[in-house]
Design a protein around this motif. Structure first.
Motif, PDB file in Angstrom:
ATOM      1  N   LEU A  88       0.704  -1.349  -0.129  1.00  0.00           N
ATOM      2  CA  LEU A  88       0.024   0.149   0.034  1.00  0.00           C
ATOM      3  C   LEU A  88       1.004   1.177  -0.015  1.00  0.00           C
ATOM      4  N   GLY A  89       1.934   1.222   0.853  1.00  0.00           N
ATOM      5  CA  GLY A  89       2.893   2.219   0.617  1.00  0.00           C
ATOM      6  C   GLY A  89       3.414   2.801  -0.528  1.00  0.00           C
ATOM      7  N   LEU A  90       3.823   1.555  -1.237  1.00  0.00           N
ATOM      8  CA  LEU A  90       4.457   1.713  -2.590  1.00  0.00           C
ATOM      9  C   LEU A  90       3.290   2.566  -3.517  1.00  0.00           C
ATOM     10  N   HIS A  91       2.209   2.167  -3.436  1.00  0.00           N
ATOM     11  CA  HIS A  91       0.934   2.797  -4.141  1.00  0.00           C
ATOM     12  C   HIS A  91       0.752   4.120  -3.617  1.00  0.00           C
ATOM     13  N   HIS A  92       0.909   4.387  -2.736  1.00  0.00           N
ATOM     14  CA  HIS A  92       0.879   5.781  -1.717  1.00  0.00           C
ATOM     15  C   HIS A  92       1.881   6.632  -2.167  1.00  0.00           C
ATOM     16  N   GLU A  93       3.252   6.186  -2.439  1.00  0.00           N
ATOM     17  CA  GLU A  93       4.217   6.752  -3.011  1.00  0.00           C
ATOM     18  C   GLU A  93       3.903   7.177  -4.347  1.00  0.00           C
ATOM     19  N   GLN A  94       3.534   6.414  -5.168  1.00  0.00           N
ATOM     20  CA  GLN A  94       3.046   6.669  -6.508  1.00  0.00           C
ATOM     21  C   GLN A  94       2.079   7.784  -6.684  1.00  0.00           C
ATOM     22  N   GLN A  95       1.174   7.999  -5.721  1.00  0.00           N
ATOM     23  CA  GLN A  95       0.354   8.954  -5.703  1.00  0.00           C
ATOM     24  C   GLN A  95       0.915  10.053  -5.398  1.00  0.00           C
ATOM     25  N   HIS A  96       1.788  10.261  -4.518  1.00  0.00           N
ATOM     26  CA  HIS A  96       2.659  11.191  -4.238  1.00  0.00           C
ATOM     27  C   HIS A  96       3.641  11.749  -5.358  1.00  0.00           C
ATOM     28  N   GLU A 128       2.820  11.810  -8.498  1.00  0.00           N
ATOM     29  CA  GLU A 128       1.979  12.406  -9.349  1.00  0.00           C
ATOM     30  C   GLU A 128       1.673  13.861  -8.883  1.00  0.00           C
ATOM     31  N   LEU A 129       1.269  14.033  -7.498  1.00  0.00           N
ATOM     32  CA  LEU A 129       1.161  15.122  -6.938  1.00  0.00           C
ATOM     33  C   LEU A 129       2.298  16.116  -6.911  1.00  0.00           C
ATOM     34  N   LEU A 130       3.435  15.358  -6.804  1.00  0.00           N
ATOM     35  CA  LEU A 130       4.826  16.159  -6.699  1.00  0.00           C
ATOM     36  C   LEU A 130       4.789  16.884  -8.185  1.00  0.00           C
ATOM     37  N   LEU A 131       4.538  16.208  -9.013  1.00  0.00           N
ATOM     38  CA  LEU A 131       4.618  16.874 -10.499  1.00  0.00           C
ATOM     39  C   LEU A 131       3.593  18.015 -10.532  1.00  0.00           C
ATOM     40  N   VAL A 182     -10.351  -2.561 -22.631  1.00  0.00           N
ATOM     41  CA  VAL A 182      -9.292  -2.083 -23.264  1.00  0.00           C
ATOM     42  C   VAL A 182      -7.878  -2.510 -22.661  1.00  0.00           C
ATOM     43  N   ALA A 183      -6.628  -2.515 -23.070  1.00  0.00           N
ATOM     44  CA  ALA A 183      -5.459  -2.657 -22.498  1.00  0.00           C
ATOM     45  C   ALA A 183      -5.236  -1.283 -21.737  1.00  0.00           C
ATOM     46  N   CYS A 184      -4.211  -1.574 -20.688  1.00  0.00           N
ATOM     47  CA  CYS A 184      -4.020  -0.665 -19.639  1.00  0.00           C
ATOM     48  C   CYS A 184      -2.659  -0.001 -20.260  1.00  0.00           C
ATOM     49  N   ARG A 185      -2.893   0.712 -21.417  1.00  0.00           N
ATOM     50  CA  ARG A 185      -1.460   1.534 -22.045  1.00  0.00           C
ATOM     51  C   ARG A 185      -1.913   2.870 -22.252  1.00  0.00           C
ATOM     52  N   GLY A 186      -0.844   3.567 -22.345  1.00  0.00           N
ATOM     53  CA  GLY A 186      -0.952   5.107 -22.666  1.00  0.00           C
ATOM     54  C   GLY A 186       0.149   6.018 -22.317  1.00  0.00           C
ATOM     55  N   ASN A 187      -0.056   7.146 -22.303  1.00  0.00           N
ATOM     56  CA  ASN A 187       0.981   7.999 -22.060  1.00  0.00           C
ATOM     57  C   ASN A 187       1.142   8.477 -20.549  1.00  0.00           C
ATOM     58  N   PHE A 188       1.833   7.498 -19.907  1.00  0.00           N
ATOM     59  CA  PHE A 188       2.092   7.623 -18.377  1.00  0.00           C
ATOM     60  C   PHE A 188       3.333   8.377 -18.250  1.00  0.00           C
ATOM     61  N   VAL A 189       3.939   8.640 -17.077  1.00  0.00           N
ATOM     62  CA  VAL A 189       4.936   9.348 -16.623  1.00  0.00           C
ATOM     63  C   VAL A 189       6.205   8.720 -16.973  1.00  0.00           C
ATOM     64  N   SER A 235      -3.054   9.700 -15.710  1.00  0.00           N
ATOM     65  CA  SER A 235      -2.476  10.893 -16.728  1.00  0.00           C
ATOM     66  C   SER A 235      -1.151  10.682 -17.168  1.00  0.00           C
ATOM     67  N   CYS A 236      -0.613  11.528 -17.732  1.00  0.00           N
ATOM     68  CA  CYS A 236       0.649  11.678 -18.296  1.00  0.00           C
ATOM     69  C   CYS A 236       1.432  11.852 -17.082  1.00  0.00           C
ATOM     70  N   ALA A 237       1.014  11.902 -15.802  1.00  0.00           N
ATOM     71  CA  ALA A 237       2.109  12.103 -14.846  1.00  0.00           C
ATOM     72  C   ALA A 237       1.712  10.872 -13.632  1.00  0.00           C
ATOM     73  N   THR A 238       0.992   9.858 -14.221  1.00  0.00           N
ATOM     74  CA  THR A 238       0.702   8.630 -13.490  1.00  0.00           C
ATOM     75  C   THR A 238       1.639   7.701 -13.761  1.00  0.00           C
ATOM     76  N   ALA A 239       2.398   7.065 -12.797  1.00  0.00           N
ATOM     77  CA  ALA A 239       2.780   5.707 -13.201  1.00  0.00           C
ATOM     78  C   ALA A 239       2.353   4.546 -13.614  1.00  0.00           C
ATOM     79  N   THR A 240       3.106   4.015 -14.601  1.00  0.00           N
ATOM     80  CA  THR A 240       2.513   2.682 -15.436  1.00  0.00           C
ATOM     81  C   THR A 240       1.933   1.840 -14.431  1.00  0.00           C
ATOM     82  N   SER A 241       2.550   1.329 -13.376  1.00  0.00           N
ATOM     83  CA  SER A 241       2.042   0.288 -12.664  1.00  0.00           C
ATOM     84  C   SER A 241       1.054   0.787 -11.575  1.00  0.00           C
ATOM     85  N   HIS A 242       0.690   1.917 -11.721  1.00  0.00           N
ATOM     86  CA  HIS A 242      -0.120   2.382 -10.534  1.00  0.00           C
ATOM     87  C   HIS A 242      -1.557   2.409 -11.093  1.00  0.00           C
TER      88      HIS A 242
END
Lengths: 439, 439, 439, 439
Positions: D151-159, D161-164, D329-336, D405-412
């Protein structure tokens, strides 16, 4: 708290239940409803009618004028060729929020309008009534305009309720605690013990259909998938809410939504808005009175209702759950015509009799907060034209309340009726009923 | 602008000048002044009397009650053994700012007090008047209490002026622009050209001394060293202020004090508060009327008065300069008894006659902003007890105004009188007179 | 509190007194003062330099840039033909409040400027210094520009003091209470008992005249009539102020100006801003330290200083009284060069010696609030052009403080120096000295 | 706008689509994600890391510390006997909103914490990482704590995106418009024409089930009855939004929800937050760049997204509708990881190829506002203990966004992922996709 089996017989007439009167011919209905508004102002002095105690509230005189404006703007202007308005400036002064009609006086400044004074507003009402009744009597109203006129009557009933809650707020701000009316409190009555009734869920339908009047936001009737749930037999009482306060509820962030906790901190909330600091009395439309432990707790914000439910280990119902349960219950209760001006304890159901059976108090007494945000039903279409602004544009940041209150007109409420307020609003007769998901 | 030699003959009676009436016996004076307050409310409906248009203003009904409370609190309670107050709660409700008396209703909430209603407040006034007059007629008032009673009458006159300026503000907030009274505007009259009179300065004395009434803040009379200066013959006119506006004054930071400029930006000021956007009309107590180019500009904040003076290459006088010049002038002018309810153009001085000579308009028409912050005179001692809160505790963040206005009672004003408001206040009849340092 | 006869021998050097250094040649002075600013930033990390803790304060980096902008804008642009500014955007970013120069970055957003970062600002300083020194060394500066350059150095010294008080405020907001420097507190020293010295008053002169530098607001020197008065021998101490707190001063409206009491209520003030709730420690530039009972109380608002004086039965001096007393005292004291970063107890005067005699602490330690609103002296003329905005436009809503503080540069202060802040400001090293009118 | 038949083949890899990497062993995943956070700070100076540009945003340094605190508080303290925290005060300073953990530093004051400075925070990160990795490598973490660590790792990924988005907001407040990175904009690419795909509705299921990680608010998977609907093939573009602006959208109350219109008026909104007044450029993480007409419009509030949809005669999808479409739909896209730092035009689908087919851009580019208020799923149970505060207490006054979004980590990100913001929030990469009810 015990949970009983599902009960769904139609409910009989309870002690506080007003028989639902058949709809009158439209002319009589118009006279009756317009007259009821004037009647609500009788206990008030001109001073009481002009003041606005907060931006959310409006002066009673403004309610008198705005409801009249509604008929002038949407019925007379639309249906009468060459209609000459009572006074041109009123289009601006008494428009509430209809941008399509034009610019309007700013809401927080409604209380600055000492002019037109009361007698001028009364003259406005009389002239508009005369015009409307003349058309009605000639039966010359096109069907569209007739529908708008019926809408105007329901609109007027909404403002009747607001007039009472706004006056209550105004008087509560006055250290003299004036009473709207001197009505003595009713004889004590014990509310039945809390119990829960189960409902099976499944694919259900909610929303209005059929011939009677409804607002656009009650439509279309549509299907919803519902999980099994249980609903309490009555509203939460003052005694139960007092336990929450005494148990430290207002000081325990764990009970509260984050925005609710922020509001508690910022506003310094420690009890329902009209309770006295002693927790033994509350301010009511009949003045300060002893807190009745059996009566439903009232004037809660959504945040407080939700915090109580969480603290009690239960939850608020969704509006679908509420409506499914209400659909099986007669629409009777402690409404404004009962003249109690305050919620009453739930009536005691008598097994084997035709007396009301659970769920009790679904209608009247207090509006019940649901956990449902106020959104459009699938396929929702607002009314055409300016009246499309009536309901649709408020579908964000609000929660749905159901069932009407002791300040609601009997002919105004129904099972599909959706009231809505923002989650911090406390000045309505708003309480709650507990629900649970089926185990 | 020309500068003339110093003129200091006593001024004669001008066309707008009310003869200063001799003081009546105290009983009559009490009746007259209390009656004048009631008289000011005659054109108003109960609705007008209850509303508060901003925190700085008070409802007229509150003025009626508070001035009565002053006599009850400081005369009757103090001088009458076993005095039983009219109603206990009024001590709290109608205390304005006397912490020594006890807690008080919050100022911004004065407009929520629809109760006691007007007739209850009138009954309050009558009962207190009866009590005061009984004592006065028995001549049983101790000298101290008698002095407080006289203070109470001057206090009442201050509230008479506030009642008018507060009503004006309230009506100005109403898109209907109601008139307080229907008085037609006076016949046009040209104001004399602007000129300046020189004064030699030196070691002068200001402040009150002698037998008549004064407030504590006018004392002690004391010496001040003053440089030579010049003072304008009359107040700045609407026409002159219009030049400032048309010349871009409200958009030129160089004219403004830093706090003034911030206020202009934040509040979006573009003209005096009651001027219409056309710059051709203004709202007055007699309704919207054409702007009289010769009448003094009024309802300016200190920031605006100071900015105008700076733009004109002049400055505001100090209160010492103003008082030295005023000491030589008869205390006549356009006061409230004249029934104009608005500033008038300066009268035209007739050389060789007994008609008024410059400086004109030192009294009446508009309060004149000075550049002097409101501070204590050297050796100032506030009144003892609660009445020490009357003036002394406001001696910060305020500027002194002098001379009275068209809303001031004739018997209320004098050359040593110090009025004071914060620099952003605009709802008084406040204008300016230019000054210069001697070249 | 005792009152002694008037003492007016010139004061000798006290233990905390820094010898006033002779003014250096301008080139050296420029290098010294610019270097001192950089020196003050040495204990700080880049993070400390960028943050703004409240709208009244500015980031240290902003001070570094703005003082440089002052030389670029008013010296280099004015005196150097074809001067190419370091970076065009800096004219906008680092303009503080000079509307005549053009628009500017909004004050409350100074803390958002993470770029230009510290090294860019240092490069800006270096380039401007190089340019200024080149001109100075060529001796090619016209006399007008030379005067502005000297003004710029005094301006820089003002910002040195603000830089320290702004950092102190920032660090006080941090729960970690970081220290600006680790300096240990000085050895304990008892302050002399409170006594008063009498001054005869009469027609006196204040304001600056003669050859040295002064700000425009210190001029012209002019005559003032002064009543006899007495002035305390030293500043009010922490121990004395503690009595006021323990005696309920913050809960007694009778001690306070009306605006002061409103501020106390609204802000919840219960003690000086940097005192800990225990009333035993205070936050200082050297971290949290024990409250020294003998040191002057500091970081008071005008409201607090005035309330204390009222509570003590005394009053604050006027700025004229202060200046008359200070004119007889050598300008020595606990200034920033002493490296104490905090007020010290008054030195003990030794009778018959050349040690300092009362009044002590007139210079250094704490700025002393006077009761004088900040206004223009008679005949005041602001500097021409944009620099006229330096002082004149702030002459409303502010009170005068005198004497400098432990954060003031030695060469910056003098008896005629007028500092000014609004009455609620608490983040300067501001204290008070008592005064009385002569009996 | 045309409407095509339903397409639901799995989408292929698009040009901007990052292959979804298999999950690494936890130790590597921990190193990778923690390292990514540090990597995001590399282009920033210490000054950039400390400032907070508005209460909604946090300083980058605070993100660095808070994400570390999460591991210390919920993993190390819980799982390590006798764990000694890095520094006691950090429990207070870096707690975001967990009342169960204890009191916390006030959110709007996060930007005042210049200390601990960056190197101290880096030391904090290193020490906590060392501790966590030691436990992970010893494989001594109990299963519960292991789940919290994930959970902490997913939490870190949220931050991350927020950092950006927080840095972007900070830089946008700076008149110098600094770039986070100098990345040149991509080669122009046309987005496909707008079309709609139909979906049959019925009784569907949404919510997470199965083995992978999800947040508590994605559960339980549950049935919803859904009416037939259509969904747009791609996000709304800048060009389309420009039409809305040029067509007067920001001046037409009829397009807006009532609260939205009030916000537009109050805040003076006239365009998306980062668009320049010319409507030709926008501020981005790579500095000011030309507005790409084909790229998705971004940084819209819910109010703006809803107003656009209304203006276009369409509506926003519900979250159920969105999820049903996204599930195919496959989970692909313009990520961070793509390093574009900005939304890109939708890729052009090639009929008959394996290239992506509509709906395009479901993942990455911009978060898509749905019309669904953020509420609990039926049967929702928050995590036990303090972590129950993670999501549940925000379930009011927020709307759901989907897709990353483009600021989200792919694995998130995943189809069931529910993001939520209040309807006025504009600083996220938030756009919209149109929907309709089936005719």
């Amino acid at each position: 708290m015990s949970s009983s089996g599902r009960r769904n017989e139609p409910a009989g007439a309870g002690p506080a239940g007003a028989e639902r009167a058949p709809r009158l011919p439209l002319t009589d209905e118009y006279r009756r409803i317009r007259g009821a508004t004037a009647g609500l102002c009788e206990p008030l002095a001109p001073e009481d009618l002009v003041v606005q105690s907060m931006p959310d509230a409006s002066p009673a005189k403004w309610h008198l004028a705005h409801t009249t404006w509604f008929f002038e703007e949407f019925v007379l202007r639309a249906a009468v060729d060459g209609y000459r308005p009572h006074r041109d400036e009123f289009r601006y002064l008494f428009n509430s929020y209809y941008n399509s009609v034009g610019p309007m006086h700013r809401r927080p400044q409604r209380g600055l309008l000492t002019r037109p004074n009361l007698s001028e507003v009364q003259a406005y009402r009389e002239q508009v009534d005369e015009n409307v009744l003349r058309i009605l009597e000639r039966d010359s109203l096109p069907p569209d305009a007739r529908e708008v006129l019926v809408l105007g009557l329901h609109h007027e009933q909404q403002h009747q309720e607001l007039l009472l809650t706004d006056i209550k707020h105004l008087f509560a701000c006055n250290p003299l605690h004036p009473a709207y009316t001197k009505q003595p409190p009713p004889a004590p009555r014990a509310a039945p013990a809390l119990s829960f009734t189960g409902y099976p869920g499944g694919l259900v339908e909610i929303g209005h259909s059929g011939a009677g009047f409804c607002f656009d936001n009650e439509q279309p009737r549509h299907r919803v998938h519902l999980e099994p749930f249980q609903l309490a037999n009555r509203a939460v009482t003052n005694a139960e809410y007092l336990e929450f306060i005494r148990g430290g509820g207002y000081g325990s962030p764990a009970c509260w939504l984050s925005d609710g906790w922020a509001t508690v901190q910022q506003e310094g909330w420690e009890r329902p808005i009209y309770w006295m600091p002693t927790l033994e009395e509350e301010f009511s439309l009949t003045g300060v009175r002893a807190l009745d432990p059996h009566a439903p707790v009232s004037h809660l914000s959504y945040y407080e209702a939700d915090a109580f439910a969480r603290w009690a280990g239960e939850r608020l119902p969704t509006e679908t759950e509420w409506e499914i349960a209400a659909a099986e219950v007669a629409c009777r209760g402690n409404f404004v015509e009962g003249g109690h001006w305050h919620p009453l304890p739930a009536p005691y159901p008598t097994p084997g009799s035709t007396a009301p059976q659970p769920p009790l108090q679904m209608f009247g007494d207090v509006w019940e907060w649901t956990q449902s945000p106020y959104t459009s039903y699938p396929g929702f279409a607002p009314l055409r034209g300016a009246l499309g602004e009536y309901n649709g544009k408020f579908m964000v940041n609000q929660l749905v309340l159901r069932g009407g209150s002791c300040a609601t007109a009997t002919s105004h409420i129904r099972a599909t009726y959706r009231n809505f307020f923002n989650p911090a609003a406390r000045w309505q007769f708003s309480g709650l009923r507990l629900a649970r998901s089926a185990q």
